[in-house]
Design a protein around this motif. Structure first.
Motif, PDB file in Angstrom:
ATOM      1  N   ASN A  47       0.828  -1.200   0.000  1.00  0.00           N
ATOM      2  CA  ASN A  47       0.000   0.000   0.000  1.00  0.00           C
ATOM      3  C   ASN A  47       0.867   1.256   0.000  1.00  0.00           C
ATOM      4  N   MET A  48       1.868   1.285   0.858  1.00  0.00           N
ATOM      5  CA  MET A  48       2.734   2.464   0.956  1.00  0.00           C
ATOM      6  C   MET A  48       3.510   2.692  -0.334  1.00  0.00           C
ATOM      7  N   ILE A  49       3.986   1.618  -0.942  1.00  0.00           N
ATOM      8  CA  ILE A  49       4.739   1.758  -2.187  1.00  0.00           C
ATOM      9  C   ILE A  49       3.832   2.228  -3.313  1.00  0.00           C
ATOM     10  N   SER A  50       2.607   1.709  -3.379  1.00  0.00           N
ATOM     11  CA  SER A  50       1.657   2.178  -4.386  1.00  0.00           C
ATOM     12  C   SER A  50       1.359   3.658  -4.204  1.00  0.00           C
ATOM     13  N   ASN A  51       1.194   4.078  -2.956  1.00  0.00           N
ATOM     14  CA  ASN A  51       0.966   5.496  -2.689  1.00  0.00           C
ATOM     15  C   ASN A  51       2.168   6.347  -3.076  1.00  0.00           C
ATOM     16  N   MET A  52       3.369   5.814  -2.881  1.00  0.00           N
ATOM     17  CA  MET A  52       4.572   6.561  -3.267  1.00  0.00           C
ATOM     18  C   MET A  52       4.585   6.877  -4.752  1.00  0.00           C
ATOM     19  N   PHE A  53       4.042   5.966  -5.543  1.00  0.00           N
ATOM     20  CA  PHE A  53       4.000   6.184  -6.981  1.00  0.00           C
ATOM     21  C   PHE A  53       2.704   6.858  -7.420  1.00  0.00           C
ATOM     22  N   GLY A  54       1.950   7.373  -6.462  1.00  0.00           N
ATOM     23  CA  GLY A  54       0.752   8.130  -6.777  1.00  0.00           C
ATOM     24  C   GLY A  54      -0.402   7.297  -7.282  1.00  0.00           C
ATOM     25  N   LEU A  55      -0.410   6.021  -6.957  1.00  0.00           N
ATOM     26  CA  LEU A  55      -1.455   5.122  -7.448  1.00  0.00           C
ATOM     27  C   LEU A  55      -2.464   4.835  -6.330  1.00  0.00           C
ATOM     28  N   GLY A  56      -3.127   5.893  -5.893  1.00  0.00           N
ATOM     29  CA  GLY A  56      -4.094   5.754  -4.806  1.00  0.00           C
ATOM     30  C   GLY A  56      -5.170   4.731  -5.098  1.00  0.00           C
ATOM     31  N   ASN A  57      -5.614   4.664  -6.372  1.00  0.00           N
ATOM     32  CA  ASN A  57      -6.655   3.691  -6.737  1.00  0.00           C
ATOM     33  C   ASN A  57      -6.146   2.261  -6.589  1.00  0.00           C
ATOM     34  N   ALA A  58      -4.887   2.037  -6.912  1.00  0.00           N
ATOM     35  CA  ALA A  58      -4.310   0.700  -6.762  1.00  0.00           C
ATOM     36  C   ALA A  58      -3.996   0.406  -5.300  1.00  0.00           C
ATOM     37  N   ALA A  59      -3.720   1.456  -4.524  1.00  0.00           N
ATOM     38  CA  ALA A  59      -3.355   1.275  -3.116  1.00  0.00           C
ATOM     39  C   ALA A  59      -4.563   0.981  -2.238  1.00  0.00           C
ATOM     40  N   THR A  60      -5.739   1.437  -2.641  1.00  0.00           N
ATOM     41  CA  THR A  60      -6.923   1.298  -1.796  1.00  0.00           C
ATOM     42  C   THR A  60      -7.244  -0.152  -1.434  1.00  0.00           C
ATOM     43  N   PRO A  61      -7.320  -1.088  -2.402  1.00  0.00           N
ATOM     44  CA  PRO A  61      -7.607  -2.476  -2.016  1.00  0.00           C
ATOM     45  C   PRO A  61      -6.545  -3.064  -1.085  1.00  0.00           C
ATOM     46  N   LEU A  62      -5.289  -2.672  -1.294  1.00  0.00           N
ATOM     47  CA  LEU A  62      -4.214  -3.160  -0.424  1.00  0.00           C
ATOM     48  C   LEU A  62      -4.378  -2.611   0.989  1.00  0.00           C
ATOM     49  N   GLY A  63      -4.791  -1.351   1.092  1.00  0.00           N
ATOM     50  CA  GLY A  63      -5.029  -0.750   2.403  1.00  0.00           C
ATOM     51  C   GLY A  63      -6.177  -1.421   3.140  1.00  0.00           C
ATOM     52  N   ILE A  64      -7.225  -1.750   2.396  1.00  0.00           N
ATOM     53  CA  ILE A  64      -8.372  -2.434   3.010  1.00  0.00           C
ATOM     54  C   ILE A  64      -7.957  -3.811   3.517  1.00  0.00           C
ATOM     55  N   LYS A  65      -7.183  -4.547   2.698  1.00  0.00           N
ATOM     56  CA  LYS A  65      -6.707  -5.871   3.132  1.00  0.00           C
ATOM     57  C   LYS A  65      -5.787  -5.741   4.350  1.00  0.00           C
ATOM     58  N   ALA A  66      -4.949  -4.709   4.364  1.00  0.00           N
ATOM     59  CA  ALA A  66      -4.064  -4.499   5.515  1.00  0.00           C
ATOM     60  C   ALA A  66      -4.887  -4.261   6.775  1.00  0.00           C
ATOM     61  N   MET A  67      -5.926  -3.452   6.670  1.00  0.00           N
ATOM     62  CA  MET A  67      -6.784  -3.183   7.834  1.00  0.00           C
ATOM     63  C   MET A  67      -7.500  -4.452   8.301  1.00  0.00           C
ATOM     64  N   GLU A  68      -7.938  -5.280   7.351  1.00  0.00           N
ATOM     65  CA  GLU A  68      -8.583  -6.545   7.729  1.00  0.00           C
ATOM     66  C   GLU A  68      -7.615  -7.437   8.499  1.00  0.00           C
ATOM     67  N   GLU A  69      -6.376  -7.503   8.022  1.00  0.00           N
ATOM     68  CA  GLU A  69      -5.367  -8.324   8.704  1.00  0.00           C
ATOM     69  C   GLU A  69      -5.011  -7.734  10.072  1.00  0.00           C
ATOM     70  N   LEU A  70      -4.930  -6.403  10.151  1.00  0.00           N
ATOM     71  CA  LEU A  70      -4.644  -5.767  11.435  1.00  0.00           C
ATOM     72  C   LEU A  70      -5.783  -5.995  12.427  1.00  0.00           C
ATOM     73  N   LYS A  71      -7.006  -6.057  11.914  1.00  0.00           N
ATOM     74  CA  LYS A  71      -8.152  -6.332  12.788  1.00  0.00           C
ATOM     75  C   LYS A  71      -8.064  -7.756  13.344  1.00  0.00           C
ATOM     76  N   LYS A  72      -7.583  -8.704  12.526  1.00  0.00           N
ATOM     77  CA  LYS A  72      -7.397 -10.078  13.017  1.00  0.00           C
ATOM     78  C   LYS A  72      -6.370 -10.101  14.153  1.00  0.00           C
TER      79      LYS A  72
END
Length: 195
Positions: A95-120
């Motif tokens: 997610n962070m690397i996608s955001n670094m390259f300005g790909l917020g749309n590509a980073a969003t699903p990765l961020g959601i998955k990261a939050m799901e894993e952090l919730k676990k």
């Protein structure tokens, strides 16, 4: 709720235009706005497709994995509760690397998955953990090296130099990320002392 607000504002605007005798201007503005939206979307699609392709090449070549390894020590310090080989760590790094390259749309699903894993990791609690709050702060103020969306908008509107935004973006996003981490840590330690 926001949908209701937009519908309310639209209806009030149309009713006001009817009573004010400016319905022709409202119709013209609606169609001009729709035309401009389509033009803007087509301009954004071309740049996003290019950078998403570049990201796919970087992923296939192993560059993203190398970047993830490069940033892993810093990310481990920011998220001490997350085990180093946990899937959440991989999603957060991607997610962070996608955001670094300005790909917020590509980073969003990765961020959601990261939050799901952090919730676990947090035991499926409805209260955000320290890692979830830190990740949200960093994600919101993410460092951007190539602001693809802004460049695309500037290209669409025929900017003389659409990429001149790169250096100010890097400086501003580095400062915002540092600020986000400092504020996050300040409130975390303040709350910890109160317990």
């Amino acid at each position: 709720m926001v949908n209701y607000i937009w519908v309310f504002m639209t209806i009030v605007g149309i009713v006001f235009a009817l009573f004010n005798g400016t319905i022709a201007e409202v119709n013209k503005a609606v169609f001009d706005g729709a035309k401009e939206a389509v033009t803007l979307c087509i301009g954004l699609i071309s740049v996003l497709v290019f950078w998403l392709g570049m990201m796919k090449i970087a992923e296939e070549s192993g560059l993203l994995e190398k970047l993830a390894r490069l940033f892993r020590p810093a990310v481990k310090r920011l998220f001490p509760e997350v085990p180093p080989n946990h899937p959440a760590m991989g999603y957060m790094l991607s997610n962070m690397i996608s955001n670094m390259f300005g790909l917020g749309n590509a980073a969003t699903p990765l961020g959601i998955k990261a939050m799901e894993e952090l919730k676990k990791i947090n035991g499926e609690k409805n209260e955000a953990s320290r890692s979830m709050i830190t990740f949200l702060a960093i994600n919101t103020a993410s460092i951007t090296i190539i602001p693809t969306t802004v460049i695309a908008i500037r290209m669409t509107y025929h900017s003389a130099s659409p990429t001149e935004i790169v250096v100010p973006t890097i400086v501003a996003t580095i400062l915002s990320a540092i600020g986000a981490v400092l504020i996050d840590r300040f409130f975390y330690y303040r709350r910890s002392r109160k317990r």
